[in-house]
Design a protein around this motif. Structure first.
Motif, mmCIF file in Angstrom:
data_model
loop_
_atom_site.group_PDB
_atom_site.id
_atom_site.type_symbol
_atom_site.label_atom_id
_atom_site.label_comp_id
_atom_site.label_asym_id
_atom_site.label_seq_id
_atom_site.Cartn_x
_atom_site.Cartn_y
_atom_site.Cartn_z
ATOM 1 N N SER A 154 53.553 18.928 40.572
ATOM 2 C CA SER A 154 54.178 20.013 39.823
ATOM 3 C C SER A 154 53.598 21.343 40.297
ATOM 4 O O SER A 154 52.484 21.402 40.815
ATOM 5 C CB SER A 154 53.954 19.838 38.321
ATOM 6 O OG SER A 154 52.579 19.885 38.016
ATOM 7 N N PHE A 155 54.375 22.380 40.124
ATOM 8 C CA PHE A 155 53.959 23.723 40.513
ATOM 9 C C PHE A 155 53.820 24.572 39.265
ATOM 10 O O PHE A 155 54.641 24.494 38.351
ATOM 11 C CB PHE A 155 54.991 24.359 41.455
ATOM 12 C CG PHE A 155 55.035 23.716 42.800
ATOM 13 C CD1 PHE A 155 54.255 24.191 43.842
ATOM 14 C CD2 PHE A 155 55.848 22.617 43.038
ATOM 15 C CE1 PHE A 155 54.284 23.590 45.083
ATOM 16 C CE2 PHE A 155 55.894 22.009 44.276
ATOM 17 C CZ PHE A 155 55.105 22.498 45.308
ATOM 18 N N VAL A 156 52.778 25.373 39.222
ATOM 19 C CA VAL A 156 52.520 26.267 38.107
ATOM 20 C C VAL A 156 52.301 27.660 38.672
ATOM 21 O O VAL A 156 51.486 27.844 39.574
ATOM 22 C CB VAL A 156 51.245 25.827 37.332
ATOM 23 C CG1 VAL A 156 50.940 26.792 36.204
ATOM 24 C CG2 VAL A 156 51.379 24.416 36.831
ATOM 25 N N GLU A 157 53.024 28.630 38.143
ATOM 26 C CA GLU A 157 52.800 30.009 38.577
ATOM 27 C C GLU A 157 51.578 30.557 37.851
ATOM 28 O O GLU A 157 51.457 30.445 36.623
ATOM 29 C CB GLU A 157 54.010 30.875 38.263
ATOM 30 C CG GLU A 157 53.824 32.315 38.725
ATOM 31 C CD GLU A 157 55.036 33.182 38.468
ATOM 32 O OE1 GLU A 157 54.945 34.392 38.724
ATOM 33 O OE2 GLU A 157 56.071 32.668 38.006
ATOM 34 N N ILE A 158 50.672 31.118 38.611
ATOM 35 C CA ILE A 158 49.488 31.748 38.027
ATOM 36 C C ILE A 158 49.744 33.250 38.020
ATOM 37 O O ILE A 158 49.815 33.876 39.067
ATOM 38 C CB ILE A 158 48.211 31.400 38.827
ATOM 39 C CG1 ILE A 158 47.970 29.885 38.794
ATOM 40 C CG2 ILE A 158 47.021 32.171 38.270
ATOM 41 C CD1 ILE A 158 46.788 29.421 39.615
ATOM 42 N N PRO A 159 49.901 33.836 36.832
ATOM 43 C CA PRO A 159 50.251 35.254 36.770
ATOM 44 C C PRO A 159 49.099 36.162 37.201
ATOM 45 O O PRO A 159 47.936 35.892 36.891
ATOM 46 C CB PRO A 159 50.596 35.477 35.297
ATOM 47 C CG PRO A 159 49.961 34.368 34.553
ATOM 48 C CD PRO A 159 49.814 33.224 35.508
ATOM 49 N N ILE A 160 49.449 37.212 37.935
ATOM 50 C CA ILE A 160 48.444 38.188 38.379
ATOM 51 C C ILE A 160 48.826 39.611 37.980
ATOM 52 O O ILE A 160 48.061 40.541 38.200
ATOM 53 C CB ILE A 160 48.216 38.104 39.904
ATOM 54 C CG1 ILE A 160 49.485 38.441 40.681
ATOM 55 C CG2 ILE A 160 47.675 36.733 40.293
ATOM 56 C CD1 ILE A 160 49.295 38.554 42.194
ATOM 57 N N ARG A 161 49.993 39.765 37.382
ATOM 58 C CA ARG A 161 50.542 41.091 37.069
ATOM 59 C C ARG A 161 49.627 41.948 36.199
ATOM 60 O O ARG A 161 49.532 43.155 36.380
ATOM 61 C CB ARG A 161 51.886 40.927 36.388
ATOM 62 C CG ARG A 161 52.482 42.232 35.866
ATOM 63 C CD ARG A 161 53.805 42.021 35.259
ATOM 64 N NE ARG A 161 54.691 41.644 36.352
ATOM 65 C CZ ARG A 161 55.980 41.429 36.235
ATOM 66 N NH1 ARG A 161 56.545 41.518 35.063
ATOM 67 N NH2 ARG A 161 56.708 41.103 37.267
ATOM 68 N N ASP A 162 48.956 41.354 35.232
ATOM 69 C CA ASP A 162 48.188 42.132 34.267
ATOM 70 C C ASP A 162 46.727 42.349 34.643
ATOM 71 O O ASP A 162 45.960 42.910 33.848
ATOM 72 C CB ASP A 162 48.264 41.465 32.891
ATOM 73 C CG ASP A 162 49.676 41.473 32.337
ATOM 74 O OD1 ASP A 162 50.437 42.408 32.648
ATOM 75 O OD2 ASP A 162 50.025 40.525 31.595
ATOM 76 N N LEU A 163 46.325 41.909 35.831
ATOM 77 C CA LEU A 163 44.939 42.114 36.247
ATOM 78 C C LEU A 163 44.662 43.595 36.474
ATOM 79 O O LEU A 163 45.413 44.268 37.181
ATOM 80 C CB LEU A 163 44.651 41.363 37.548
ATOM 81 C CG LEU A 163 44.563 39.859 37.482
ATOM 82 C CD1 LEU A 163 44.535 39.267 38.893
ATOM 83 C CD2 LEU A 163 43.330 39.422 36.704
ATOM 84 N N PRO A 164 43.568 44.123 35.914
ATOM 85 C CA PRO A 164 43.193 45.492 36.269
ATOM 86 C C PRO A 164 42.676 45.507 37.707
ATOM 87 O O PRO A 164 42.406 44.455 38.293
ATOM 88 C CB PRO A 164 42.081 45.821 35.278
ATOM 89 C CG PRO A 164 41.544 44.512 34.815
ATOM 90 C CD PRO A 164 42.658 43.519 34.950
ATOM 91 N N LEU A 165 42.539 46.676 38.284
ATOM 92 C CA LEU A 165 41.964 46.759 39.623
ATOM 93 C C LEU A 165 40.540 46.220 39.578
ATOM 94 O O LEU A 165 39.753 46.582 38.696
ATOM 95 C CB LEU A 165 41.966 48.193 40.137
ATOM 96 C CG LEU A 165 43.324 48.758 40.487
ATOM 97 C CD1 LEU A 165 43.204 50.225 40.903
ATOM 98 C CD2 LEU A 165 43.981 47.950 41.604
ATOM 99 N N TYR A 166 40.217 45.336 40.517
ATOM 100 C CA TYR A 166 38.891 44.731 40.537
ATOM 101 C C TYR A 166 37.832 45.795 40.808
ATOM 102 O O TYR A 166 37.993 46.673 41.642
ATOM 103 C CB TYR A 166 38.792 43.625 41.604
ATOM 104 C CG TYR A 166 37.377 43.149 41.729
ATOM 105 C CD1 TYR A 166 36.834 42.306 40.771
ATOM 106 C CD2 TYR A 166 36.559 43.607 42.752
ATOM 107 C CE1 TYR A 166 35.514 41.911 40.840
ATOM 108 C CE2 TYR A 166 35.234 43.211 42.830
ATOM 109 C CZ TYR A 166 34.716 42.363 41.872
ATOM 110 O OH TYR A 166 33.410 41.988 41.935
ATOM 111 N N SER A 167 36.730 45.683 40.115
ATOM 112 C CA SER A 167 35.544 46.495 40.344
ATOM 113 C C SER A 167 34.333 45.621 40.088
ATOM 114 O O SER A 167 34.321 44.827 39.135
ATOM 115 C CB SER A 167 35.515 47.701 39.399
ATOM 116 O OG SER A 167 34.246 48.334 39.453
ATOM 117 N N GLN A 168 33.324 45.776 40.902
ATOM 118 C CA GLN A 168 32.104 45.004 40.723
ATOM 119 C C GLN A 168 31.461 45.305 39.370
ATOM 120 O O GLN A 168 30.683 44.497 38.863
ATOM 121 C CB GLN A 168 31.135 45.324 41.865
ATOM 122 C CG GLN A 168 30.105 44.281 42.101
ATOM 123 C CD GLN A 168 29.363 44.503 43.407
ATOM 124 O OE1 GLN A 168 29.529 45.517 44.082
ATOM 125 N NE2 GLN A 168 28.543 43.548 43.770
#
Length: 138
Positions: free
Chosen positions: A7-21
């Motif tokens: 099965s395939f599952v979409e992993i949403p990335i739309r709501d991620l803020p810009l990555y910062s350490q």
């Protein structure tokens, strides 16, 4: 085309803020959700367009979130594959290459396969278990 037990599952990335350490000490809920979604699957299939001979910024951002903080890489030894589609002459070859380049450091398992810039599949390749797979069988 996939086997019945896949099965395939979409992993949403739309709501991620810009990555910062700066987030490494306390990941926001969106970053934790991404890492949990990756931990729940057996492999990752990246499906990407090509923008300006690379991947979209949102995908790069998601790779950064998933592979950080140091020592907590969600892609560690995760089997991955990359596909895309484009009307251009070389399709999404450079975007696919960009995904692989961004996954080298995170110790991702990239099964051997054709170079995405190749216009034709080899007659055989190896699967994840190391077995020879024929691409010419009807």
């Amino acid at each position: 085309m996939a086997p019945d037990d896949m099965s395939f599952v979409e992993i949403p990335i739309r709501d991620l803020p810009l990555y910062s350490q700066d987030y490494d000490a306390d990941y926001p809920p969106q970053g934790r959700a991404l890492k949990e979604a990756i931990a729940a699957v057996d492999a990752i299939l990246f499906v990407t367009p090509e923008f300006n001979r690379s991947i979209p910024g949102g995908l790069k951002n998601a790779i950064d979130w998933a592979s950080r903080p140091w020592g907590q890489n969600s892609f560690d030894h995760m089997p991955v594959a990359v596909i895309g589609a484009s009307p251009g002459g070389i399709g999404t070859a450079l975007a696919q290459q960009s995904v692989y380049v961004n996954l080298i450091l995170p110790a991702t398992y990239v099964p051997g396969g054709p170079d995405p810039r190749s216009s034709r599949l080899p007659e055989t390749s190896r699967d994840a278990a190391g077995s020879t797979v024929s691409h010419t069988d009807a």
